[in-house]
Design a protein around this motif. Structure first.
Motif, PDB file in Angstrom:
ATOM      1  N   ARG A 110      40.296  41.234  42.262  1.00  0.00           N
ATOM      2  CA  ARG A 110      40.269  39.952  41.570  1.00  0.00           C
ATOM      3  C   ARG A 110      41.363  39.048  42.122  1.00  0.00           C
ATOM      4  O   ARG A 110      42.297  39.512  42.788  1.00  0.00           O
ATOM      5  CB  ARG A 110      40.427  40.149  40.064  1.00  0.00           C
ATOM      6  CG  ARG A 110      41.755  40.755  39.627  1.00  0.00           C
ATOM      7  CD  ARG A 110      41.810  40.888  38.099  1.00  0.00           C
ATOM      8  NE  ARG A 110      43.094  41.346  37.599  1.00  0.00           N
ATOM      9  CZ  ARG A 110      43.297  42.512  37.007  1.00  0.00           C
ATOM     10  NH1 ARG A 110      42.305  43.370  36.863  1.00  0.00           N
ATOM     11  NH2 ARG A 110      44.487  42.832  36.543  1.00  0.00           N
ATOM     12  N   ASP A 123      44.665  37.174  42.117  1.00  0.00           N
ATOM     13  CA  ASP A 123      45.952  37.537  41.515  1.00  0.00           C
ATOM     14  C   ASP A 123      46.499  36.359  40.708  1.00  0.00           C
ATOM     15  O   ASP A 123      46.920  35.346  41.259  1.00  0.00           O
ATOM     16  CB  ASP A 123      46.937  37.930  42.613  1.00  0.00           C
ATOM     17  CG  ASP A 123      48.234  38.507  42.050  1.00  0.00           C
ATOM     18  OD1 ASP A 123      48.479  38.354  40.838  1.00  0.00           O
ATOM     19  OD2 ASP A 123      48.998  39.096  42.832  1.00  0.00           O
ATOM     20  N   SER A 167      40.135  37.227  36.227  1.00  0.00           N
ATOM     21  CA  SER A 167      41.529  37.639  36.446  1.00  0.00           C
ATOM     22  C   SER A 167      42.216  38.086  35.173  1.00  0.00           C
ATOM     23  O   SER A 167      43.283  38.706  35.227  1.00  0.00           O
ATOM     24  CB  SER A 167      42.329  36.488  37.063  1.00  0.00           C
ATOM     25  OG  SER A 167      41.829  36.149  38.325  1.00  0.00           O
ATOM     26  N   GLN A 212      37.277  43.295  34.580  1.00  0.00           N
ATOM     27  CA  GLN A 212      38.323  42.928  35.540  1.00  0.00           C
ATOM     28  C   GLN A 212      38.421  43.863  36.742  1.00  0.00           C
ATOM     29  O   GLN A 212      39.308  43.683  37.578  1.00  0.00           O
ATOM     30  CB  GLN A 212      39.673  42.860  34.822  1.00  0.00           C
ATOM     31  CG  GLN A 212      39.775  41.754  33.797  1.00  0.00           C
ATOM     32  CD  GLN A 212      39.117  42.102  32.462  1.00  0.00           C
ATOM     33  OE1 GLN A 212      38.777  43.258  32.201  1.00  0.00           O
ATOM     34  NE2 GLN A 212      38.940  41.099  31.602  1.00  0.00           N
ATOM     35  N   ALA A 237      40.164  37.277  46.692  1.00  0.00           N
ATOM     36  CA  ALA A 237      40.583  38.262  45.685  1.00  0.00           C
ATOM     37  C   ALA A 237      41.384  39.355  46.377  1.00  0.00           C
ATOM     38  O   ALA A 237      40.891  40.009  47.299  1.00  0.00           O
ATOM     39  CB  ALA A 237      39.360  38.849  44.985  1.00  0.00           C
TER      40      ALA A 237
END
Length: 774
Positions: free
Chosen positions: A226, A228, A302, A207, A246
């Motif tokens: 990443r 949200d 995510s 992640q 991201a």
């Protein structure tokens, strides 16, 4: 002579000794000393040393920096600029004396009225001696603003102290959720307070990639961020479509890392970097797809990913060139002897079909993909060793054969540590059972969302890195222990503190103090004082240790005996049984309570007349089946027996913690049981309590049915509920309530039907805590 008389005599003697013109000093008792971790040897003497604006630090220039943190504390809290000198005045000074006969990190502290002497071999020993002085001072020393009317005195003591283990660590996962540089430094401060010497930074995972690598800028440009989806449960976040913006994340620049490492060094803390491989690297593959077997374009996930199949390809030489280049930059930044390479949870599905991997297996004469992982780790170990460093990894690096110079961090219980130490490898013990701070530490209904499991403060305190099965030779390979804070469910710094403190204090004592010196009652007294420091420091520590818990026993009379307790022995627990509010004048709990009717219990720990910790409130439904005989046609699983034969009728309901001792479990099987009410009884409702936690393989029943009988032979169905399987990403308690009208029966049969096989395969657990007959 009683304690009060002794105190008065000592106070009078001090007054005479110091003269009537000098402010009288505090008289100390053993109960006034709250050092964590517990020193090996401490002797309390009469008298005290007082810090004043004229107190000097006598330090050789080589170690001048070590006293700065304490000088800064006096500057903020007392507005004093305490001077550092190289020659001792006549009195009123703190001196640091080099003693090469002492072991590394050991110190001797001698406090008298005239001076404070700290002896040590080097920097860390002096630091720990000063941290002990800090804990002897009033908690106001932690204030960031000026504090008036404080006597800055410490008791006259002789302390001889040294750590039991040389690896006293804490791991922070900054990949799943990113924490800024300032928070890392604040954590280092707390490690130093507790004499812990290792900060393990988990810098890479699926992640997020959190460290700048100049040769591969996309690792942070792409891998550091990443999409949200924080509003969704961790394991229910869909895979973002390629190209989705991201925005959530962050990373440490190389300058940040240098600053963190330098600051840690000033606090006696070694920072160990972890660069995951071969799995937990989707953030790297999102940046550079050519690192994987099939070079698929992917997004940084995510949330949770399982199984982890997008991993590095060990069939390509370019993969190893990449990893060596990354580690070269990492080793430039981190002077740590140990370089952590992860090595855990690699699902090797792609390796089995990848042409490059199959060729590597053939060329190297390997038997299978497990040996291919071993090849991977051994190759990286040779590279790390060639740079004068030591490779360390999670215990999965044992699979297929361990690299000769590797150190193992044992997390899946103690088996990995036993196996590695038996083979002559050093180990760091970090089992989930005692060291995983992402587990709950109190009642799950009151605690913030966590990974699962239950790890209260008292259990952390019981941790011992040397396990009974180890021989003396194996024990020599135990470097120490480490706590781990994984952050899938820890999105903020405040919650990170909550999960860390005070459990870190218990872990610190477990790895510093000698085993025979540890005693929970004494620790509970000392750690309470640490809470006061946390209050002044503004640390969001957990007070779960003050939560009231309850244990119920069904008596022969059919009444219920209730025991109330908190983790701290001798807590002042106040309670009511009529639903009225709790106050300091409510009845004090002293012995088990007996109830024989439906009752609402309120209970809370009080300290100095004020409530502390969470309010415990529970309604005990004293129903018609309470304590009655139960016959199991399909018996519960041996692993989850609850209260055994009375488990369904002991009136105690389970919590979201399925290890709480109230749940009975069936693996793939239906529950079928019969309750004998012993006499014909009027019945209106039957309630079956259940738990679902799909992430742990626990599913609600897909149906429940109730039957009644007068003779125990012939039964008629009086109600059923069907509930088809549905995806559920949370942990949830549910009552299946069957309204059956006004009926009379002696026997109640209940069937709860198991899902059998969940969508993920395997068997499904079904957990039931009570059958309530009303």
């Amino acid at each position: 002579m009683n304690k009060a008389v002794v105190g008065s005599v000592l106070l009078f003697l001090l007054f005479v000794a110091f003269g009537c013109t000098e402010k009288s000093k505090t008289v100390f008792s053993q109960e006034d000393i709250h050092i964590v971790p517990q020193p090996n040897d401490l002797k309390l003497n009469q008298g005290a040393f007082e810090f004043t604006p004229d107190t000097k630090f006598v330090v050789d220039g080589k170690y001048a920096e070590v006293v700065n943190f304490l000088r800064e504390k006096f500057n903020r809290s007392a507005n004093w600029e305490l001077e550092v000198v190289t020659a001792a005045p006549a009195n009123n000074f703190v001196e640091l004396v080099v003693d090469t006969s002492l072991k590394e990190e050991a110190y001797v502290l001698e406090v008298s009225r005239e001076k404070v002497t700290i002896k040590a071999k080097g920097y860390s020993g002096f630091l720990y001696g000063l941290e002990t002085v800090r804990q002897l001072l009033p908690v106001s020393i932690e204030s960031n603003t000026l504090v008036d009317a404080v006597d800055w005195v410490i008791p006259n003591v002789d302390v001889s102290d040294a750590p039991r283990f040389k690896w006293r660590g804490f791991m922070m996962d900054v990949s799943r959720h990113f924490f800024g540089k300032d928070y890392i430094m604040a954590t280092i401060d707390q490690l130093a307070l507790l004499k812990m010497n290792t900060l393990h930074l988990h810098l890479v995972d699926d992640q997020g990639w959190r460290i700048e690598i100049k040769k591969y800028p996309k690792l942070t440009q792409v891998g550091g961020f990443r999409v949200d989806q924080e509003e969704k449960p961790w394991n229910a976040r869909p895979t973002p479509e390629l190209g989705t913006k991201a925005t959530l994340g962050g990373f440490y620049t190389q300058e940040d890392i240098k600053e963190i490492v330098a600051y840690a060094s000033s606090k006696g803390v070694n920072v160990v970097p972890e660069i995951e491989m071969p799995a937990h690297v989707m953030s790297a593959i999102a940046a550079y797809p050519e690192l994987s077997c099939f070079q698929h374009q992917i997004m940084v996930p995510s949330g949770g990913v399982w199984p982890i199949t997008e991993i590095y390809c060990p069939g390509k030489e370019s993969t190893f060139a990449f990893l060596e280049n990354v580690l070269l930059e990492v080793m430039e930044l981190f002077p740590s002897q140990y370089i952590h390479i992860g090595g855990d949870e690699a699902t090797k599905t792609n390796w089995k079909v990848c042409a490059d991997c199959k060729k590597r297996v053939r060329d190297e004469g390997l038997a299978n993909v497990e040996e291919l992982q071993s090849y991977f780790i051994k190759r990286m170990e040779r590279f790390v060793s060639s740079k004068g460093r030591t490779l360390i990894g999670w215990d999965e690096i044992l699979e297929g054969g361990l690299a000769p110079g590797a150190t193992v961090m044992s997390w899946r219980g103690v088996k990995g540590g036993l196996e590695a130490s038996e083979a002559g490898h050093d180990v760091v013990m970090s089992p989930t059972s005692h060291c995983y701070f992402d587990y709950y530490q109190g009642d799950q209904n009151l605690e913030p969302l966590a990974w699962g499991g239950n790890l209260p403060l008292s259990k952390v305190y019981k941790f011992d890195p040397v396990v009974e099965e180890m021989t003396p030779e194996q024990a020599k390979h135990v470097l120490g222990g480490q706590a781990n804070l994984w952050t899938e469910y820890v999105p903020t710094e405040a919650q990170a503190q909550y999960m860390t403190y005070p459990r870190l204090a218990a872990l610190a004592e477990a790895v510093w103090s000698e085993k025979e010196d540890k005693e929970w009652l004494d620790f509970s007294r000392r750690v309470s004082s640490l809470f006061e420091r946390y209050n002044v420091l503004g640390i969001n520590y957990a007070k779960s240790v003050y939560q009231v818990s309850m244990e119920a026993t069904v008596l022969e009379s059919g009444a219920i005996s209730l025991v109330l307790e908190s983790e701290f022995p001798d807590s002042d627990i106040r309670f009511t049984l009529d639903g009225s509010p709790l106050t300091a004048t409510s009845e004090q709990y002293s012995s088990p309570l007996t109830i024989d009717k439906t009752t609402t219990i309120k209970a809370q720990v009080f300290k100095e007349g004020e409530p502390i910790g969470d309010l415990f409130e529970k309604t005990i439904t004293y129903h018609k089946a309470a304590g009655k005989p139960v016959t199991y046609i399909n018996r519960y699983h041996d692993s989850y027996q609850g209260a055994k034969d009375l488990g369904m009728v002991n009136v105690m309901r389970g919590s979201k913690n399925f290890h709480d001792g109230q749940w009975q479990g069936w693996l793939g099987d239906d529950m079928e049981l019969i309750i004998d009410l012993e006499n014909p009884t009027e019945i209106k409702t039957v309630t079956i309590g259940s738990l679902e936690n799909q992430g742990s393989g626990i599913y609600f029943p897909v149906g429940v049915e109730v039957f009644l009988s007068d003779d125990g032979n012939t039964y008629k169905s009086v109600g059923a509920i069907n509930r088809p399987y549905a995806v559920n990403s949370s942990s949830e308690l549910k009552d299946f309530v069957l309204e059956i009208g006004q009926q009379s029966a002696r026997y109640v049969k209940v069937i709860a039907r198991n899902l059998g096989t969940p969508p993920t395969g395997g068997g499904s657990w079904m957990f039931i805590d009570e059958v309530v007959v009303e």
